[in-house]
Design a protein around this motif. Structure first.
Motif, PDB file in Angstrom:
ATOM      1  N   VAL A 175       0.858  -1.183   0.000  1.00 22.94           N
ATOM      2  CA  VAL A 175       0.000   0.000   0.000  1.00 22.94           C
ATOM      3  C   VAL A 175       0.899   1.239   0.000  1.00 22.94           C
ATOM      4  N   MET A 176       0.802   2.022  -1.056  1.00 20.13           N
ATOM      5  CA  MET A 176       1.627   3.235  -1.159  1.00 20.13           C
ATOM      6  C   MET A 176       0.959   4.384  -0.404  1.00 20.13           C
ATOM      7  N   THR A 177       1.748   5.047   0.439  1.00 22.99           N
ATOM      8  CA  THR A 177       1.240   6.209   1.166  1.00 22.99           C
ATOM      9  C   THR A 177       1.880   7.506   0.646  1.00 22.99           C
ATOM     10  N   VAL A 178       2.518   7.408  -0.513  1.00 20.17           N
ATOM     11  CA  VAL A 178       2.914   8.582  -1.319  1.00 20.17           C
ATOM     12  C   VAL A 178       2.673   8.178  -2.772  1.00 20.17           C
ATOM     13  N   THR A 192      -2.609 -15.168   4.857  1.00 20.00           N
ATOM     14  CA  THR A 192      -1.308 -14.838   5.454  1.00 20.00           C
ATOM     15  C   THR A 192      -0.505 -13.826   4.636  1.00 20.00           C
ATOM     16  N   PHE A 193      -1.111 -13.221   3.610  1.00 20.59           N
ATOM     17  CA  PHE A 193      -0.318 -12.264   2.813  1.00 20.59           C
ATOM     18  C   PHE A 193       0.092 -11.079   3.690  1.00 20.59           C
ATOM     19  N   HIS A 194       1.262 -10.534   3.405  1.00 18.05           N
ATOM     20  CA  HIS A 194       1.740  -9.370   4.151  1.00 18.05           C
ATOM     21  C   HIS A 194       1.048  -8.105   3.660  1.00 18.05           C
ATOM     22  N   ILE A 195       0.859  -7.175   4.576  1.00 21.39           N
ATOM     23  CA  ILE A 195       0.407  -5.835   4.211  1.00 21.39           C
ATOM     24  C   ILE A 195       1.578  -4.905   4.493  1.00 21.39           C
ATOM     25  N   GLU A 196       2.219  -4.473   3.408  1.00 27.00           N
ATOM     26  CA  GLU A 196       3.416  -3.633   3.516  1.00 27.00           C
ATOM     27  C   GLU A 196       3.044  -2.202   3.136  1.00 27.00           C
ATOM     28  N   VAL A 197       3.655  -1.248   3.815  1.00 31.28           N
ATOM     29  CA  VAL A 197       3.360   0.165   3.551  1.00 31.28           C
ATOM     30  C   VAL A 197       4.641   0.867   3.121  1.00 31.28           C
ATOM     31  N   ASP A 198       4.506   1.766   2.157  1.00 26.93           N
ATOM     32  CA  ASP A 198       5.676   2.407   1.557  1.00 26.93           C
ATOM     33  C   ASP A 198       5.390   3.886   1.323  1.00 26.93           C
ATOM     34  N   GLY A 244      -3.156  -2.183  10.626  1.00 26.46           N
ATOM     35  CA  GLY A 244      -3.025  -3.589  10.248  1.00 26.46           C
ATOM     36  C   GLY A 244      -1.806  -3.934   9.416  1.00 26.46           C
ATOM     37  N   ALA A 245      -0.941  -2.969   9.149  1.00 28.86           N
ATOM     38  CA  ALA A 245       0.270  -3.277   8.380  1.00 28.86           C
ATOM     39  C   ALA A 245       1.205  -4.152   9.214  1.00 28.86           C
ATOM     40  N   ASP A 246       1.863  -5.113   8.568  1.00 25.22           N
ATOM     41  CA  ASP A 246       2.843  -5.937   9.289  1.00 25.22           C
ATOM     42  C   ASP A 246       4.242  -5.807   8.672  1.00 25.22           C
ATOM     43  N   ALA A 247       4.376  -4.925   7.672  1.00 24.32           N
ATOM     44  CA  ALA A 247       5.691  -4.670   7.077  1.00 24.32           C
ATOM     45  C   ALA A 247       5.757  -3.194   6.680  1.00 24.32           C
TER      46      ALA A 247
END
Ligand code: DX5
Ligand code: ZN
Length: 256
Positions: free
Chosen positions: A168-171, A201-207, A223-226
């Motif tokens: 999930v991009m936050t920019v 089990t997929f990861h939720i990564e934030v960038d 809920g992000a885990d990465a």
């Protein structure tokens, strides 16, 4: 919290030191690949990923911001990508119909380059998207799907069950050092609810714009885990301490 330092923000004259900083406590190493078409910036390609692969055993978390990821899957997997993440908005993935890349507000962007207004809905060719996801898996890498801040959650949900990672991009992608956008927190919450409901089990990564003290706390709560961090690690006075603080996000108080 899984921590993935973004090598784009490191001092490349001291690449070995940047890798050692990541190895001090991070889990993955984030590699931002940009083609000057999908985003208004150019970075590096498979040779840099292969170089990093020779330098470290950390899994390489490769973020493709390119028009036609399918064409480059073999090269990036052979270079050593552990996770290969492509954008749902890329014309070579979802088909035509997406607006032109938005100009970011970060480093290198001209003042007044506002993002284009988000369209209400995109037309996504899910069969083509699934073929691309399957091509990554067939080569032996884990597969991720990235979404820009203006992409609605509902357009992602149909393929969540086929992913190892949702990014999930936050920019708006294209530059490091931009300010965090809060709208995608809703995407994280809904993806986390979906994951819980299905025992997935997929990861939720934030960038984008992640720092341990503020935005990191908010994405962990959503809920992000990465987390990916560029400036939040490599432009800090104590990068090793910044990794430690990011690692502790989401852990019960006192457990760090
Ligand atoms: C932006 C990249 C990010 C960026 C993160 O397009 O995908 O990975 O390097 O940098 P920070 O953490 O500084 O926003
Ligand atoms: Zn990235």
């Amino acid at each position: 919290m899984i921590v993935s330092p973004s090598i784009l923000s490191a001092d490349w004259t001291r690449l070995a030191d940047a890798v050692k900083i990541a190895e001090s406590g991070a889990d993955w190493l984030h590699c931002d690949v940009m083609d000057g078409h999908f985003v208004p910036n150019l970075t590096f390609g498979p040779p840099m990923v292969a170089t990093l692969h020779r330098m470290t055993r950390l899994p390489l978390d490769v973020h493709l911001m390119i028009d036609d990821p399918l064409a480059f899957v073999p090269a990036f997997v052979e270079a050593g990508s552990a996770i290969l993440t492509l954008h749902i908005e890329a014309p070579g993935v979802a088909g035509p119909g997406w607006p032109a890349p938005v100009r970011s507000h970060g480093e290198g962007a001209a003042a007044g380059d506002a993002p284009a207004a988000a369209p209400a809905q995109h037309t996504i060719d899910y069969a083509r998207l699934r073929r691309t996801l399957a091509a990554v898996r067939a080569r032996g890498a884990k597969v991720g799907l990235a979404a820009r801040p203006d992409t609605p959650y509902d357009e992602l949900e149909p393929v969540l069950g086929e992913l190892d990672l949702l990014l999930v991009m936050t920019v708006y992608p294209g530059f490091s050092g931009q300010a965090f956008l809060p709208a995608p927190l809703e995407t994280m919450r809904r993806a986390a609810a979906y994951r819980r409901a299905r025992n997935d089990t997929f990861h939720i990564e934030v960038d984008g714009g992640i720092q341990a003290e503020d935005t990191g706390v908010r994405v962990a709560e959503a809920g992000a885990d990465a987390v990916v961090a560029g400036h939040g690690i490599y432009r800090q006075p104590d990068p090793v301490g910044a990794i430690r603080a990011l690692k502790a996000l989401g852990a019960p108080a006192g457990a760090a």
